[in-house]
Design an enzyme around this catalytic site. Structure first.
Site, PDB file in Angstrom:
ATOM      1  N   ASP A 128      29.549  14.997  41.629  1.00  0.00           N
ATOM      2  CA  ASP A 128      29.695  16.359  42.169  1.00  0.00           C
ATOM      3  C   ASP A 128      29.455  17.432  41.117  1.00  0.00           C
ATOM      4  O   ASP A 128      30.063  18.507  41.162  1.00  0.00           O
ATOM      5  CB  ASP A 128      31.088  16.550  42.809  1.00  0.00           C
TER       6      ASP A 128
ATOM      7  N   HIS B 276      24.866  15.913  48.482  1.00  0.00           N
ATOM      8  CA  HIS B 276      24.293  17.059  47.768  1.00  0.00           C
ATOM      9  C   HIS B 276      24.263  18.236  48.722  1.00  0.00           C
ATOM     10  O   HIS B 276      23.764  18.108  49.830  1.00  0.00           O
ATOM     11  CB  HIS B 276      22.839  16.802  47.369  1.00  0.00           C
TER      12      HIS B 276
ATOM     13  N   GLN C  56      26.158  10.196  42.170  1.00  0.00           N
ATOM     14  CA  GLN C  56      27.481  10.074  41.524  1.00  0.00           C
ATOM     15  C   GLN C  56      27.407  10.531  40.059  1.00  0.00           C
ATOM     16  O   GLN C  56      26.580  11.358  39.732  1.00  0.00           O
ATOM     17  CB  GLN C  56      28.022   8.642  41.642  1.00  0.00           C
TER      18      GLN C  56
END
Ligand code: IMP
Length: 469
Positions: free
Chosen positions: A58, A86, A269
């Site tokens: 993130d 995303h 990730q």
């Protein structure tokens, strides 16, 4: 081709007849820490670039990949599955992607989903549909590796059942079946896209898998066994829709490299969720670090020109596991609210904390990071003080490297340097020099401690809200 030298020790090859006047260089790494500006100029001309998350995911990779893919011919995703999320905002319109690289939002970029990705066909088709509805052309612009493994309904059920089981260690997975799909791949029971296209192989493999999975689902988790015929019917329908996208993507990428095309290899990730180097067992089941790009796309390490790490101006993590700089009071809640820190896939609130340079240094080491893209600087705009973790202390001693023992990480104490906040908006700033002095000081500290230059600073979710150094 002309060969000449610029920037003291750098040897550059220029191919004037190639699109964009592409350059290829030798002796790249030695200059990277000494001359960031030269590096930035060169990075934009790198044929094969890896983009990795350098924290717990993130970090805002979607926006960075979207931005860089304007200059790229191909964006290739190399691991993970629909666990990723995303969010890209273009001109106020929001696009949420899970499997398809954000390069799809650039009209002239091809997208590849490599063999290292595990594909949930239902999620993929849903995403293709959403993109089409938002006016994005997908046909003819997306290729799926025939060697990529499928996420099956029993993977999701096993993942969710294990997480719900009181007797088992809770990881806080996304529940998308990612772990069990990679287990089957390593266990040589997996079903690949190439198998999906062959009705008989598909029937045989689903039958074989269900013998084992149904036994576990009923005996261990008390679930009703799954029906082979129902799964087969669904997956045959998926096969018909997915077939036009399936290709030998490794071969495709090799051809593209031979033509000196620009390729962005996109990791999902983050490095600290890597199955080998992350905070095991609180990790995902794939290799988000840069090495995963080679195995997950079928390209050799010598083809990689550069690695860019994406870091957020602070740190977040979803799910369980150690997080040394986590803020447990209202400051953490403030970060969550200002940064809108909720999972794009599950909607779960993210845990928030200060920037951790120990993590960033470790990520730089295991990925070979040449430059940073730092995102969400604007989220810190209102803070009076900003902390940056420069070391960990464990039982009174400073740790020399990132600990592998989870109990050490859980009990180590972050050593902070405190910076004054700038307390003014950076959202409309477009050059590094225009940033408030305190923000420049903070960014310079990140560069100095990590010994990696910052090439991109993002000050908002829109494509335009970006500082390119
Ligand atoms: P899984 O990948 O669903 O098996 O989840 C394993 C761990 O990785 C959990 O802590 C998840 O929250 C985390 N995770 C998986 N995907 C992402 C992501 O895209 N961003 C952040 N964390 C993720």
């Amino acid at each position: 081709m002309t060969e000449f030298f610029i920037f003291c020790n750098l040897k550059v090859f220029w191919y004037p007849d190639l699109p964009n006047g592409r350059i290829k260089l030798l002796n790249f790494y030695p200059i990277s820490s000494r001359n960031p500006d030269a590096l930035i100029f060169l990075l934009l001309n790198m044929p094969v670039q890896i983009i990795v998350g350098a924290q717990w995911g993130d970090e805002g990779k979607g926006k960075i990949v979207d931005l860089l893919s304007a200059k790229a011919d191909i964006v290739a995703r190399y691991q993970g599955g629909a666990n990723a999320g995303h969010t890209v905002v273009i001109g106020g319109e929001k696009f949420v992607l899970h499997l398809i690289p954000s390069g799809i939002l650039q009209p002239n970029t091809m997208c590849v989903i490599g063999n290292g990705v595990v594909i949930d066909p239902a999620a993929l088709l849903h995403e293709i549909e959403m993109l089409k509805k938002q006016g994005i052309q997908v046909e003819g612009r997306l290729l799926l590796s025939q060697r990529a493994h499928l996420v099956m309904p029993y993977h999701q059920l096993l993942d969710q059942s294990k997480e719900a089981d009181e007797m088992q260690k809770k990881i806080g997975t996304t529940g998308r079946g990612i772990g069990p799909a990679y287990v089957d791949k390593a266990h040589r029971l997996g079903i690949r896209l190439i198998d999906l296209l062959d009705a008989e192989t598909l029937r045989e493999k689903i039958g074989l898998n269900l013998q084992e999975k149904n036994a576990i689902l009923s005996a261990v988790y008390g679930k009703t066994p799954l029906e082979a015929e129902a799964i087969l019917q669904d997956y045959r329908q998926f096969a018909a829709q997915i077939k036009p996208y399936v290709a030998d993507t490794s071969h495709y990428l090799h051809q593209a490299m031979a033509e000196n095309k620009t390729i962005i290899c996109e990791g999902a990730q983050g490095s600290l969720l890597d199955v080998d180097f992350g905070t095991y067992p609180y990790v995902t089941s794939s290799t988000p670090t840069s090495g995963g790009a080679c195995t997950g796309l079928g390209i050799g390490p010598k083809k990689i020109d550069t690695v860019m790490g994406v870091i957020k101006a602070y740190t977040t993590r979803v799910g369980m596991g150690p997080f040394p700089t986590e803020i447990h009071d209202e400051l953490g809640e403030q970060l969550r609210a200002l940064g809108y820190e909720y999972g794009a896939t599950t909607g779960r609130p993210r845990r928030c904390g200060w920037f951790d340079a120990v993590v960033a240094n470790y990520a730089a080491q295991i990925n070979g990071i040449d430059s940073w893209a730092l995102t969400k600087l604007d989220v810190l705009d209102t803070f009076a003080e900003i902390k940056l973790c420069v070391a960990y202390r464990y039982r009174g001693k400073e740790l020399k490297s990132f600990p592998a023992e989870i109990h050490v990480l859980e009990n180590c104490e972050p050593v902070y340097e405190t910076f004054s906040g700038w307390q003014q908006s950076t959202a409309n700033v477009r050059t590094f020099e225009e940033l408030p002095a305190a923000a420049q000081k903070y960014l310079n500290a990140v560069q100095q401690i990590t010994r990696v230059p910052i090439q991109i600073v993002s000050v908002g979710s829109d494509r335009e809200q970006t500082i390119l150094r």
